[in-house]
Design a protein around this motif. Sequence first.
Motif, short mmCIF file in Angstrom:
data_model
loop_
_atom_site.label_atom_id
_atom_site.label_comp_id
_atom_site.label_asym_id
_atom_site.label_seq_id
_atom_site.Cartn_x
_atom_site.Cartn_y
_atom_site.Cartn_z
N LEU A 48 -20.14 21.38 -15.72
CA LEU A 48 -19.74 22.57 -16.49
C LEU A 48 -19.13 23.63 -15.59
O LEU A 48 -18.11 24.25 -15.94
N CYS A 49 -19.71 23.82 -14.42
CA CYS A 49 -19.16 24.82 -13.48
C CYS A 49 -17.79 24.40 -12.97
O CYS A 49 -16.87 25.23 -12.88
N LEU A 50 -17.64 23.11 -12.65
CA LEU A 50 -16.34 22.62 -12.17
C LEU A 50 -15.28 22.76 -13.24
O LEU A 50 -14.15 23.22 -12.96
N PHE A 51 -15.61 22.40 -14.47
CA PHE A 51 -14.63 22.51 -15.55
C PHE A 51 -14.33 23.97 -15.86
O PHE A 51 -13.17 24.31 -16.17
N SER A 52 -15.33 24.84 -15.80
CA SER A 52 -15.08 26.27 -16.05
C SER A 52 -14.12 26.84 -15.02
O SER A 52 -13.23 27.63 -15.35
N TYR A 88 0.39 22.34 -25.23
CA TYR A 88 -0.51 21.28 -25.69
C TYR A 88 -1.61 21.01 -24.66
O TYR A 88 -2.77 20.75 -25.03
N ALA A 89 -1.28 21.06 -23.38
CA ALA A 89 -2.27 20.79 -22.33
C ALA A 89 -3.40 21.81 -22.36
O ALA A 89 -4.57 21.46 -22.19
N VAL A 90 -3.07 23.08 -22.57
CA VAL A 90 -4.11 24.12 -22.62
C VAL A 90 -5.01 23.92 -23.83
O VAL A 90 -6.24 24.05 -23.73
N VAL A 91 -4.42 23.56 -24.96
CA VAL A 91 -5.21 23.41 -26.19
C VAL A 91 -6.18 22.24 -26.07
O VAL A 91 -7.38 22.37 -26.35
N ILE A 92 -5.70 21.07 -25.66
CA ILE A 92 -6.59 19.91 -25.61
C ILE A 92 -7.55 19.97 -24.43
O ILE A 92 -8.60 19.31 -24.45
N SER A 93 -7.24 20.77 -23.41
CA SER A 93 -8.21 20.98 -22.33
C SER A 93 -9.40 21.78 -22.83
O SER A 93 -10.54 21.55 -22.42
N THR A 94 -9.16 22.72 -23.73
CA THR A 94 -10.24 23.54 -24.28
C THR A 94 -11.26 22.70 -25.03
O THR A 94 -12.46 23.00 -25.02
N ILE A 95 -10.79 21.62 -25.65
CA ILE A 95 -11.69 20.76 -26.44
C ILE A 95 -12.77 20.13 -25.56
O ILE A 95 -13.83 19.73 -26.06
N PHE A 104 -14.86 21.42 -23.76
CA PHE A 104 -16.12 22.16 -23.85
C PHE A 104 -17.06 21.50 -24.87
O PHE A 104 -18.29 21.66 -24.76
N LEU A 105 -16.51 20.78 -25.85
CA LEU A 105 -17.35 20.11 -26.84
C LEU A 105 -18.23 19.05 -26.21
O LEU A 105 -19.33 18.77 -26.71
#
Length: 454
Positions: free
Chosen positions: A84-88, A227-234, A236-237
């Motif tokens: 989670l920290c790395l992805f954040s 598109y890359a920013v939008v699907i990267s946000t997913i 977090f699910l």
Amino acid sequence: MFTELLEYEAFTYWEYSKASNCAYPLARLDTVNEENGDLDDTSALSLVVYGSTEAHLEMLEGVLEEILEEKWDKFAKMEWIKGLCLFSLYYLCLFTAFMQRPFSMVTELETRGAIDGDGNINGNITDYDDTSARCHLQEYHTLPVNQGWVRMGCEAAVFGLIIFQILLDVKDVRRIGWQKWVNIYKAFPAKVLYKISWVLIIATVPLRALCRVDRNFFIIENYIACYAVVISTIHFLFFCRAIKFIGPFVLMIYTIIATDLKRFIMIYIIFLAGFSQSFYILFYSCEVASKLPENLKAGTDIWENIMDTPWESLIRTFIMTVGEFMTLYKQLETCPHKPTAILGKGVFLFFELCVSILQLNLLIAMMTRTYEAISNTTDEYKRQWAKVVLMLEVSLTPPQRLRYMYQYSIPTGTNKARRSFAITKKIDPRKMTDHEKEKIDKMRRISPNRRKRY
């Protein structure tokens, strides 16, 4: 039956009053091979966790749940926090790099200099050279600090983190095999989309380099970045699945998209295609009628056809689905050919009944049924949490898995290579299996001095 088999293989270390300590052999039970640390897809824990029925969920209680709790405490919780920290950090760099783009330069490029990057209106420019505007993302030194050097640093960090994560995935694939790696990731759509976003971000590099060749490369690069920013946000699910009160809702989203929406879209497309072509023919008839000599002599204006192409008719019909139908109805009202106008109103009414009312309410009913089916399964969060635990186990090396297994297990007898999972539990005669009762009766016969304890 599953509980009977577990109790049949278990052996009891001690009993005292209404408590006992039992050990369950981990061979074919745990996902980790006790000999070499490899993952076992045919283990009971793996089959139960990735099962989809309520029966699988019931088998998750008891011994398997205790094993998962130990895995979570020993390594999974820390791996989850690290991920989670790395992805954040990655998402913060990606979001900053995207938001610091000079969007005003896109406006200048689209208006061909009529509105410059500072927002000034220059009027009509006939000799506008867009080479500098379409390659502005490369000119870090000419932009303000936040849009230039800060953005460049964030973009470099994003690419560095992507390369680092790709190397980790390559190690996992080499360790467990491509087929097993794909099968594991099938259960995590958020992670699949996250890895697709890496491909999109990497693709922006050659597209940005080709900006001087054609302006379309710059436009495609902009779309891909969005598109890359939008699907990267997913992504977090994926981390939300391990949280008790959020995990089931993540599953609801996946299930609704994969089942309810898919079926609805298949039916909706059929109605949309049919009604859109009907409206196209009706509006074309009205346009032809408006050009007849008797209508032109009357001094009326040529009737405006808002569905002059089949594609435009398809888009307009889709817009009507979300409630914007006044424009279409007004055009039908002003149609010069009254029989066609009446027929068009009838088609419009039928469309509203079949699509806007019937199908949309049907979709809501299907989603409600899916929501109730998942929410009524009170222990669904355990399955989502268990999938995250097993997913995090994939990133460990075989020696690491063995080391953690030795921490949450005990030797089976004198053989330290054979491992068992020990549980101290309360004896409840009402919930005991037949095999447990036979064990207790046997111990009573062997140890008469223990009779008073039972």
